[in-house]
Scaffold this active site. Structure first.
Site, PDB file in Angstrom:
ATOM      1  N   GLU A 142     -74.538  15.044 112.879  1.00  0.00           N
ATOM      2  CA  GLU A 142     -73.619  15.400 111.789  1.00  0.00           C
ATOM      3  C   GLU A 142     -72.649  14.252 111.546  1.00  0.00           C
ATOM      4  O   GLU A 142     -72.361  13.500 112.460  1.00  0.00           O
ATOM      5  CB  GLU A 142     -72.752  16.605 112.199  1.00  0.00           C
ATOM      6  CG  GLU A 142     -73.503  17.837 112.552  1.00  0.00           C
ATOM      7  CD  GLU A 142     -72.694  18.700 113.516  1.00  0.00           C
ATOM      8  OE1 GLU A 142     -71.465  18.738 113.430  1.00  0.00           O
ATOM      9  OE2 GLU A 142     -73.335  19.324 114.376  1.00  0.00           O
ATOM     10  N   LYS A 144     -69.190  12.496 111.470  1.00  0.00           N
ATOM     11  CA  LYS A 144     -67.953  12.735 112.211  1.00  0.00           C
ATOM     12  C   LYS A 144     -66.815  12.657 111.209  1.00  0.00           C
ATOM     13  O   LYS A 144     -66.446  11.578 110.748  1.00  0.00           O
ATOM     14  CB  LYS A 144     -67.771  11.702 113.316  1.00  0.00           C
ATOM     15  CG  LYS A 144     -66.568  11.999 114.190  1.00  0.00           C
ATOM     16  CD  LYS A 144     -66.561  11.102 115.422  1.00  0.00           C
ATOM     17  CE  LYS A 144     -65.502  11.510 116.419  1.00  0.00           C
ATOM     18  NZ  LYS A 144     -64.142  11.502 115.897  1.00  0.00           N
ATOM     19  N   LYS A 326     -75.627  15.650 118.894  1.00  0.00           N
ATOM     20  CA  LYS A 326     -75.531  16.724 119.891  1.00  0.00           C
ATOM     21  C   LYS A 326     -76.929  17.145 120.315  1.00  0.00           C
ATOM     22  O   LYS A 326     -77.799  17.312 119.458  1.00  0.00           O
ATOM     23  CB  LYS A 326     -74.814  17.946 119.291  1.00  0.00           C
ATOM     24  CG  LYS A 326     -73.436  17.637 118.743  1.00  0.00           C
ATOM     25  CD  LYS A 326     -72.835  18.805 117.954  1.00  0.00           C
ATOM     26  CE  LYS A 326     -71.492  18.372 117.366  1.00  0.00           C
ATOM     27  NZ  LYS A 326     -70.915  19.338 116.441  1.00  0.00           N
TER      28      LYS A 326
END
Ligand code: IVH
Length: 708
Positions: A142, A144, A326
Site C-alpha cells: 500500500e 505509505k 505487509k
C-alpha cells in the site's frame, strides 16, 4: 445501487412538497428516520467508493432537510447524525487515551535490495515454523500515506472514539475533531454491505488523516493572506488541524482519511484472514481505502512495484513517503510477531525526501511568453531527491511578501518530479539579521519598459509588444512537446532564431530553409535537415495543440481541447463572438474574452492565415471530435485489462459487466490502462501492471466498483 437512487428520489419528491417548518413532531421524526441512512449511504458512495449516485445539489437538499428538522426539534438529534460534522465546544486540553493494542511504528527499507533482505528474513522466520508451506508468503503493498495516524473505535457500529497515535502506547482523544471529517464514517452500516454482514460488536479502524496537495496550497495561501503561520507541508497541516482544541477549526480544514487496517476487533462475522481481504471489508463498511493497494505474489513483484512508484508518486495529488509492504496472512503476521516497537511482518519502503533546506543567495526575474515577470530563486546548490537544484520558482511578488522570504534566508526547497522546484518558506529560526527584503524591479529586464500590475491579478507584466524576451518564450512554447512538438527546436535555438532575425512571427518558422541556417553557421547540414523535417512533421498536429501553441492568454491544453470540441477549425473559432465561446461548459467569460481579443488583433489573424497557407493543419482532426455518453456508469471511460482466472465470473461475463458500466476492456496493459483485474495464475499482464504502477484489483474489488 438502484435502491438508494430510488429511495433518495422518493424522499426528494416528498421534500419538494413539504414545508419542514410546519411539520408535526411525529412527521419530522419519520422524515429524519428516512433521511439519516440515506445520507450515510451517500457519504459512503462519495468518500469510500468515489462513486456518487446523486448530484451534489440533491445531496445538499437531503442534508439541509435533516439540518432543518434537527434545528426545529433538537430532541430528534442523534449522536451519529451526518449533520454533526461542524465541531463541538472547544476543549482546554486533550484527554489522554491508552491504546488497547499499541500502534506500532515500522522498520524501514531504503531500496529494492533492503526490501528483499526484509522479505528473506520473513521467509526464514516462517519456514522455521511452517516449513515448505511458507515458502512464498504473499504480500499486500500500500502507499505509505504522509499524514497523521489515528485509531477510530466503533461500538455496535457507532463511532465512539478517535485517538491520535501519540507515542504508540498512549495518544490524544480527538473524537470531536475526527467527527468533523467527512470521509470518516460516523457509523458502520449493518445490512447495506453487499455481503449482508452485521457491523462488528466492537472494532478499531486504523488509518491516516491527510491533506491533498491542492487543498494544502489553498489552505496555506489563505493563511498567508491572513498573515497567519504557514504549514511547512501537508503532513504538518494535517497534524495541526487534527490537534485543534476547537473542533470547529478542524471542521473548516480540508482533511481526508484513508483506512489501512484494523486494531482490536470483537464480534465480526466471517473475519478476513489477511490484509488485502481486510481492506476490501473496510471499504464495504464505508471507509476509503487506497485504490493502489495490491496483493503481490513474490518479492520481485514487490520490487518492481516499488521502482514503479518511485516515478508514479508524482501523479498522485497527495503525498506519500514510500510504500508499506505487509505479509498478507494474519496468522503468519501473528507468527512473525514484533521487535520492540515495530512488527517483523511489515516494512516501510521509503522514497527519497523531496524537501531540503538551502540558502537563498539572490532573487532574479525572468520574462515569460505572456510578458509575465517571474521571480526566481538563485540557490546554493542542494541535492533534492537525487537531483542538484540551484534555482527554484518564487511565483510572484505576493508569494514572496506573504511568506516574508528574504535574500540570504535559509529556505525549504521542494522538488516533485518534473515540476519546477519551488521555495516553500523561509526557516525563520535560522535568521542572522543580515537578510534583505526583496522588491520587484520597476522595469523589464529584457526591454526596460515599465512593468505593470492589474487589479485582481497577483502577477506583474511587461506589456510592451516589442519585448524580445516575450517572443522568444512564445517560439519556445509553440515548439514545445505539449504544443507543436517541433523536434530540434529548443530554448537555445529559439533565442538564436529570434536574435538573428530569422523568425519574427510564429508563421516564419514554416518558411525557414536550409540556406540561412547554414549561412549563419548555426548548423551542420544534417542538423538543419533534421530541424526542417521536425517543422514539416509539426504541420499535422491536432488543432488543439496548435491553439495551445499560439499562446493565447488563459488557454492551456485542457481549455484548447474544450474549444476544439465546439469549433471545428481555427477560422470558426476566430469568427465566434465571446458570448458564444463563453457558453462552452468549463470555459467562462474571462477565457472567452481573451480568445476573442486575440483574434481581434489583425496581426494575429494574418499570422493564423499564413500558418494555414504554409500547410499547417487548422482543422479539427477526427480523434478530437467530442465523444458522447462518456460518463454513463461507474466504470465510465475507464479501461480494464483482465488476466488469470477469476473466482466466480467467466472472462465473458466480466467483460460484459464492465461494458455495461461504461468501461472498456483492452487486451494488453499500457499506460492508458486504469485497472488490471487479476485472478488465479495471472501472468505477464499482471507483471506489466506492477511495472507501470497500474492499480491491480481482484474480482471482489471489481464487483464493488461495478455495483455502484
Ligand atoms: S501500517 C504495524 N499502513 O506509517 C503497522 N502504516 O511508521 C503500522 N502509515 O504511524 C502501520 N500509511 O501512520 C501502515 N498503508 C499504511 C500506512 C501507514 C501510512 C503510517 C502510520 C504509522 C507509520 C508507521
Amino acid at each position: 445501487m438502484k435502491n438508494l437512487v430510488d429511495a433518495s428520489h422518493k424522499v426528494l419528491t416528498r421534500l419538494a412538497s413539504v414545508d419542514i417548518q410546519v411539520l408535526s413532531h411525529d412527521e419530522a421524526a419519520d422524515l429524519a428516520l428516512a433521511l439519516r441512512p440515506l445520507l450515510h449511504a451517500h457519504d459512503r458512495q462519495y468518500h469510500a467508493l468515489d462513486a456518487p449516485v446523486v448530484s451534489d445539489s440533491e445531496y445538499d437538499r437531503l442534508f439541509q432537510a435533516l439540518e432543518q428538522i434537527e434545528a426545529r426539534y433538537p430532541d430528534l438529534v442523534t449522536p451519529d447524525s451526518p449533520t454533526h460534522r461542524t465541531g463541538a465546544a472547544p476543549l482546554d486540553r486533550f484527554e489522554r487515551v491508552r491504546h488497547p493494542v499499541a500502534m506500532l511504528s515500522l522498520g524501514k527499507a531504503f531500496d529494492a535490495g533492503e526490501l528483499k533482505s526484509w522479505y528473506d528474513r520473513c521467509v526464514r522466520g516462517l519456514q522455521s515454523q511452517f516449513g515448505e508451506a511458507a515458502l512464498r508468503p504473499r504480500m499486500t503493498v500500500e502507499p505509505k500515506m504522509d499524514g497523521v495516524a489515528v485509531a477510530l473505535t466503533y461500538e455496535k457500529g457507532q463511532l465512539t472514539q478517535g485517538a491520535t497515535r501519540g507515542d504508540g502506547a498512549e495518544g490524544e482523544n480527538v473524537t470531536a475533531n475526527v467527527r468533523t471529517i467527512a470521509s470518516i464514517p460516523l457509523f458502520i452500516p449493518a445490512l447495506s454491505s453487499p455481503t449482508g454482514l452485521a457491523a462488528p460488536e466492537r472494532m478499531e479502524v486504523r488509518g491516516e488523516i491527510y491533506i491533498r496537495n491542492p487543498d494544502f496550497e489553498r489552505l496555506n495561501d489563505a493563511a498567508a493572506r491572513a498573515d497567519e503561520k504557514l504549514y511547512a507541508n501537508p503532513r504538518n497541516a494535517a497534524a495541526g488541524s487534527v490537534r485543534q482544541l476547537d473542533s470547529s477549526i478542524t471542521a473548516s480544514r480540508p482533511l481526508s482519511f484513508v483506512a489501512y487496517g484494523a486494531g482490536p476487533v470483537e464480534g465480526m462475522a466471517s473475519p478476513p484472514q489477511g490484509q488485502y481481504e481486510m481492506l476490501g471489508r473496510l471499504q464495504e463498511y464505508g471507509f476509503p481505502v487506497s485504490e493502489h493497494a495490491a496483493l503481490l505474489n513474490s518479492v520481485e513483484e514487490a520490487q518492481s512495484f516499488y521502482e514503479a512508484w518511485l516515478r508514479k508518486r508524482e501523479e498522485l495529488d497527495y503525498e506519500i513517503d514510500g510504500l508499506v509492504v505487509k505479509i498478507d496472512r494474519f496468522d503468519w503476521q501473528q507468527a512473525l510477531g514484533a521487535v520492540s516497537n515495530a512488527p517483523r511482518w511489515a516494512v516501510a519502503c521509503k522514497f527519497p525526501a523531496q524537501e531540503e533546506t538551502t540558502v537563498l543567495n539572490d532573487i532574479r526575474v525572468s520574462v515569460g511568453r505572456t510578458g509575465v515577470i517571474k521571480p526566481e530563486a538563485a540557490l546554493a546548490p542542494v541535492q533534492v531527491a537525487g537531483v542538484t537544484v540551484s534555482s527554484a520558482t518564487l511565483h510572484n511578488a505576493d508569494y514572496i511578501r506573504d511568506r516574508d522570504i528574504r535574500i540570504g534566508d535559509r529556505v525549504i526547497v521542494k522538488r516533485a518530479g518534473d515540476v519546477i522546484p519551488q521555495v516553500v518558506k523561509p526557516v525563520e529560526e535560522a535568521r542572522s539579521g543580515q537578510e534583505r527584503v526583496w522588491e520587484m524591479p520597476a522595469h523589464c529586464p529584457a526591454c526596460d519598459s515599465p512593468l505593470h500590475t492589474f487589479p485582481d491579478e497577483v502577477d506583474t507584466y511587461c506589456v510592451s509588444i516589442d519585448c524580445p524576451a516575450q517572443f522568444i518564450r512564445l517560439v519556445e512554447h509553440f515548439a514545445s512537446r505539449g504544443a507543436m512538438d517541433i523536434e530540434g527546436l529548443g530554448s537555445k535555438l529559439a533565442v538564436t532564431l529570434v536574435e538573428q532575425g530569422l523568425v519574427g512571427s510564429l508563421a516564419d518558422i514554416y518558411s525557414l530553409t536550409a540556406e540561412p541556417l547554414l549561412n549563419l553557421w548555426l548548423f551542420a547540414e544534417k542538423r538543419a535537415d533534421n530541424l526542417l523535417e521536425g517543422i514539416e512533421a509539426s504541420k499535422r498536429r491536432p488543432l488543439s495543440r496548435l491553439l495551445f501553441g499560439l499562446g493565447v492568454r488563459h488557454v492551456g491544453r485542457a481549455t484548447a481541447e474544450l474549444l476544439v470540441s465546439r469549433y471545428a477549425s481555427l477560422e470558426a473559432l476566430g469568427a465566434a463572438p465571446a458570448e458564444e465561446i463563453a457558453e462552452i461548459d468549463g470555459v467562462g467569460e474571462i477565457i472567452a474574452k481573451s480568445v476573442a481579443n486575440w483574434f481581434a488583433v489583425e496581426a494575429n489573424r494574418n499570422m493564423a492565415l499564413r500558418l494555414r497557407e504554409m500547410g499547417v493543419n487548422t482543422e479539427r482532426l477526427p480523434e478530437e471530435a467530442p465523444r458522447e455518453g462518456e460518463d454513463a456508469g461507474a466504470a465510465a471511460g475507464k479501461t480494464f485489462v483482465l488476466t488469470g482466472a477469476l473466482p466466480t465470473l467467466t472472462r465473458k461475463e466480466a467483460q460484459a459487466r464492465i461494458k455495461e458500466a461504461g468501461g472498456r476492456v483492452a487486451g494488453s496493459v499500457s499506460r492508458n490502462t486504469d485497472y488490471v483485474v487479476a485472478g488465479e495464475n495471472a501472468g505477464s499482464k499482471r507483471q506489466r501492471a506492477i511495472e507501470l504502477g497500474i492499480p491491480l484489483i481482484d474480482e471482489a474489488r471489481l464487483q464493488a466498483l461495478l455495483d455502484e
